[in-house]
Enzyme design. Structure first.
Site, PDB file in Angstrom:
ATOM      1  N   ARG A 191       5.391  -5.148  -5.767  1.00 26.55           N
ATOM      2  CA  ARG A 191       5.510  -4.515  -6.822  1.00 26.55           C
ATOM      3  C   ARG A 191       4.981  -4.979  -7.953  1.00 26.55           C
ATOM      4  O   ARG A 191       5.022  -6.242  -8.348  1.00 26.55           O
ATOM      5  CB  ARG A 191       6.887  -4.027  -7.154  1.00 26.55           C
ATOM      6  CG  ARG A 191       7.964  -3.201  -6.367  1.00 26.55           C
ATOM      7  CD  ARG A 191       7.192  -1.826  -6.534  1.00 26.55           C
ATOM      8  NE  ARG A 191       7.810  -0.799  -5.391  1.00 26.55           N
ATOM      9  CZ  ARG A 191       7.318  -0.494  -4.365  1.00 26.55           C
ATOM     10  NH1 ARG A 191       6.361  -1.220  -3.874  1.00 26.55           N
ATOM     11  NH2 ARG A 191       7.926   0.601  -3.463  1.00 26.55           N
TER      12      ARG A 191
ATOM     13  N   ASP B 178      -2.284  -5.065  -4.692  1.00 21.03           N
ATOM     14  CA  ASP B 178      -2.232  -3.882  -4.325  1.00 21.03           C
ATOM     15  C   ASP B 178      -1.222  -2.899  -5.184  1.00 21.03           C
ATOM     16  O   ASP B 178      -1.141  -1.673  -5.163  1.00 21.03           O
ATOM     17  CB  ASP B 178      -1.689  -3.776  -2.936  1.00 21.03           C
ATOM     18  CG  ASP B 178      -1.842  -2.442  -2.301  1.00 21.03           C
ATOM     19  OD1 ASP B 178      -2.862  -1.908  -2.330  1.00 21.03           O
ATOM     20  OD2 ASP B 178      -0.601  -1.822  -1.831  1.00 21.03           O
TER      21      ASP B 178
ATOM     22  N   GLU C  76       0.910   0.915 -13.076  1.00 25.40           N
ATOM     23  CA  GLU C  76       0.235   1.610 -12.113  1.00 25.40           C
ATOM     24  C   GLU C  76       0.442   3.073 -12.042  1.00 25.40           C
ATOM     25  O   GLU C  76      -0.398   4.057 -11.871  1.00 25.40           O
ATOM     26  CB  GLU C  76       0.186   1.018 -10.714  1.00 25.40           C
ATOM     27  CG  GLU C  76       1.632   1.410 -10.243  1.00 25.40           C
ATOM     28  CD  GLU C  76       1.644   1.068  -8.579  1.00 25.40           C
ATOM     29  OE1 GLU C  76       1.219  -0.402  -8.326  1.00 25.40           O
ATOM     30  OE2 GLU C  76       2.304   1.746  -7.743  1.00 25.40           O
TER      31      GLU C  76
ATOM     32  N   HIS D 164      -2.457   0.620  -4.520  1.00 23.14           N
ATOM     33  CA  HIS D 164      -1.332   0.779  -3.797  1.00 23.14           C
ATOM     34  C   HIS D 164      -1.374   1.435  -2.570  1.00 23.14           C
ATOM     35  O   HIS D 164      -1.024   2.463  -2.000  1.00 23.14           O
ATOM     36  CB  HIS D 164      -0.140   1.467  -4.546  1.00 23.14           C
ATOM     37  CG  HIS D 164       1.135   1.271  -4.243  1.00 23.14           C
ATOM     38  ND1 HIS D 164       2.158   1.102  -5.151  1.00 23.14           N
ATOM     39  CD2 HIS D 164       1.958   1.090  -3.103  1.00 23.14           C
ATOM     40  CE1 HIS D 164       3.296   0.775  -4.556  1.00 23.14           C
ATOM     41  NE2 HIS D 164       3.235   0.779  -3.422  1.00 23.14           N
TER      42      HIS D 164
HETATM   43  P1  NAI Z   1      13.052  -6.462   2.838  1.00 23.33           P
HETATM   44  O1  NAI Z   1      14.319  -5.942   1.883  1.00 23.33           O
HETATM   45  O2  NAI Z   1      12.973  -6.403   4.065  1.00 23.33           O
HETATM   46  O3  NAI Z   1      12.898  -8.084   2.148  1.00 23.33           O
HETATM   47  C1  NAI Z   1      13.029  -8.494   1.003  1.00 23.33           C
HETATM   48  C2  NAI Z   1      13.382  -9.807   1.053  1.00 23.33           C
HETATM   49  O4  NAI Z   1      13.451 -10.395  -0.609  1.00 23.33           O
HETATM   50  C3  NAI Z   1      14.727 -10.218   1.227  1.00 23.33           C
HETATM   51  O5  NAI Z   1      14.571 -10.937   2.312  1.00 23.33           O
HETATM   52  C4  NAI Z   1      15.498 -10.769   0.331  1.00 23.33           C
HETATM   53  O6  NAI Z   1      16.463 -11.554   0.545  1.00 23.33           O
HETATM   54  C5  NAI Z   1      14.271 -11.224  -0.566  1.00 23.33           C
HETATM   55  N1  NAI Z   1      14.687 -11.543  -1.943  1.00 23.33           N
HETATM   56  C6  NAI Z   1      15.675 -10.625  -2.590  1.00 23.33           C
HETATM   57  N2  NAI Z   1      15.738 -11.500  -4.092  1.00 23.33           N
HETATM   58  C7  NAI Z   1      14.823 -12.354  -3.898  1.00 23.33           C
HETATM   59  C8  NAI Z   1      14.643 -13.153  -4.925  1.00 23.33           C
HETATM   60  N3  NAI Z   1      14.940 -13.385  -6.103  1.00 23.33           N
HETATM   61  N4  NAI Z   1      13.309 -14.041  -4.425  1.00 23.33           N
HETATM   62  C9  NAI Z   1      12.799 -14.248  -3.551  1.00 23.33           C
HETATM   63  N5  NAI Z   1      13.265 -13.369  -2.446  1.00 23.33           N
HETATM   64  C10 NAI Z   1      14.105 -12.467  -2.603  1.00 23.33           C
HETATM   65  O7  NAI Z   1      11.827  -5.693   1.976  1.00 23.33           O
HETATM   66  P2  NAI Z   1      10.319  -5.534   2.791  1.00 23.33           P
HETATM   67  O8  NAI Z   1      10.388  -4.249   3.577  1.00 23.33           O
HETATM   68  O9  NAI Z   1       9.940  -6.764   3.305  1.00 23.33           O
HETATM   69  O10 NAI Z   1       9.316  -5.161   1.471  1.00 23.33           O
HETATM   70  C11 NAI Z   1       9.337  -6.288   0.469  1.00 23.33           C
HETATM   71  C12 NAI Z   1       8.631  -5.084  -0.809  1.00 23.33           C
HETATM   72  O11 NAI Z   1       7.257  -4.974  -0.585  1.00 23.33           O
HETATM   73  C13 NAI Z   1       9.304  -3.929  -1.123  1.00 23.33           C
HETATM   74  O12 NAI Z   1      10.456  -4.230  -1.991  1.00 23.33           O
HETATM   75  C14 NAI Z   1       8.433  -3.258  -1.809  1.00 23.33           C
HETATM   76  O13 NAI Z   1       8.455  -3.487  -3.248  1.00 23.33           O
HETATM   77  C15 NAI Z   1       7.289  -3.634  -1.272  1.00 23.33           C
HETATM   78  N6  NAI Z   1       6.438  -2.665  -0.549  1.00 23.33           N
HETATM   79  C16 NAI Z   1       4.949  -2.538  -0.897  1.00 23.33           C
HETATM   80  C17 NAI Z   1       4.444  -1.526  -0.238  1.00 23.33           C
HETATM   81  C18 NAI Z   1       2.791  -1.254  -0.376  1.00 23.33           C
HETATM   82  O14 NAI Z   1       2.034  -0.315   0.146  1.00 23.33           O
HETATM   83  N7  NAI Z   1       2.417  -1.960  -1.292  1.00 23.33           N
HETATM   84  C19 NAI Z   1       4.882  -0.669   0.885  1.00 23.33           C
HETATM   85  C20 NAI Z   1       6.346  -1.100   1.248  1.00 23.33           C
HETATM   86  C21 NAI Z   1       7.055  -1.966   0.356  1.00 23.33           C
END
Ligand code: NAI
Length: 335
Positions: free
Chosen positions: A234, A258, A263, A295
């Protein structure tokens, strides 16, 4: 049930129509982004379906509630654009698509790393102009390079698996370490150690108040000279102005984005005939060692198909009183 689908694009409509064959909901597609100005379009619908840059803040949710909307169905994983406290107070249910294709995002992330390292974007333009000089195109072996992932959930885990395949030395920071990554040999360290040790840093944590501008001037100051920074998570995880200063000083040697914190006014639209008003974004585009994609990391047909199917399945579960993939304030605060 009537569902107002905001922020429509031809591919959204195509995949939702296809997935809807099994549900037969009354879908109305609106090109507008959900925001204060467009909220009235939801009149008569029980659910709204929104994406990453739609605005579901307190005032918008209040108006939606007055219009009879009970369900906010996010067709994405992130939920930072929804005021969850306001939704809870209004007794509105918020559902999301927690995983559609983490592979799509992870693969795009590594694509940015490879392109930046070997300057593929520059090489492509050069060759098209019959300039076959290699000057300025030298890269480095990923094999043996220390790489750090911040946030090792579904996407971060796959990025680490791919980088493991390249033979990188792997580090990670996450308040909830992932056993799959630990088995892979990833070393969990502090954020400061990631900044100090890694030549590649990739962000995969959610945007929350605690992670807003995680990468700021102080963090950049601790990083290796010529570090590669990648953000496909993000935009607001990064303080863009601080990153621009880092690029100008050479502390940041490669930047792959990305996502961008402002954005909402740019991405997903064809603005090629317009003048970009965002000077910070325009400055980013001037650097030869920066690649920005709009994105699109999620954008594979596998992912878009899964998004449409899960979103409609979430709505169906809500209708049956068996809510799934609900986002609550508690879940948001537990990180
Ligand atoms: P997820 O929920 O599986 O993993 C997120 C991880 O971040 C978790 O392991 C959590 O413990 C960790 N986390 C929480 N607070 C944290 C902190 N302060 N410091 C470090 N780590 C921390 O989420 P997933 O599916 O892996 O997605 C991650 C992010 O990717 C989403 O939040 C979303 O914003 C982004 N995303 C971007 C996309 C794109 O098209 N560019 C598409 C899908 C998701």
């Amino acid at each position: 049930m009537k569902i107002a689908v905001f922020n429509n694009k031809p591919y959204v409509e195509r995949f939702f129509y296809r997935a809807n064959a099994g549900f037969e909901y009354e879908l109305t597609f609106f090109d507008e982004r959900l925001c204060n100005e467009s909220v009235e379009l939801a009149a008569g619908s029980e659910a709204v379906c929104i994406f990453v840059n739609d605005v579901a803040d307190g005032p918008v949710l209040t108006r939606l509630s007055e219009l009879g909307v009970r369900l906010i169905a996010l067709r994405c994983a992130g939920f930072n654009n929804v005021d969850l406290e306001a939704a809870e107070k209004l007794q509105m249910c918020v559902v999301r698509v927690p995983a559609y294709s983490p592979y799509a995002v992870a693969e795009h992330t590594v694509g940015l790393m490879l392109a930046l390292n070997r300057r593929i974007h520059l090489a492509h333009s050069r060759v098209r102009e019959a300039n076959f000089s290699l000057e300025g195109l030298m890269g480095f072996d990923l094999h043996g390079t220390p790489a750090g992932v911040i946030g090792t959930g579904k996407i971060g885990e796959i990025v680490l698996q791919i980088l493991h395949g390249f033979g990188c030395e792997l580090f990670a920071y996450d308040p909830n370490p992932n056993p799959v990554c630990q088995q892979l040999g990833v070393r969990y360290v502090t954020l400061e150690e990631i900044y100090k040790k890694c030549y590649i840093i990739s962000l995969h944590c959610p945007l929350m108040p605690q992670t807003h501008h995680l990468i700021n001037a102080k963090a950049i100051e601790q990083m290796q000279d010529c570090v590669m920074l990648i953000n496909t998570s993000r935009g607001a995880l990064i303080d863009t102005r601080a990153v621009i200063d880092g690029l100008k000083s050479g502390r940041i040697g490669y930047l792959g984005l990305d996502v961008y914190e402002e954005e909402g006014d740019l991405f997903f639209e064809d603005l090629s005939n317009k003048i970009i008003q965002d000077d910070v974004f325009a400055r980013l585009l001037m650097f030869p060692n920066v690649i920005v994609t709009g994105h699109q990391a999620f954008f594979t047909h596998n992912a878009v198909e899964a998004i449409a199917e899960t979103t409609l399945a979430n709505i169906s579960a809500y209708e049956k009183g068996q809510c799934q993939n609900v986002v609550t304030c508690r879940e948001y605060k537990k990180h």
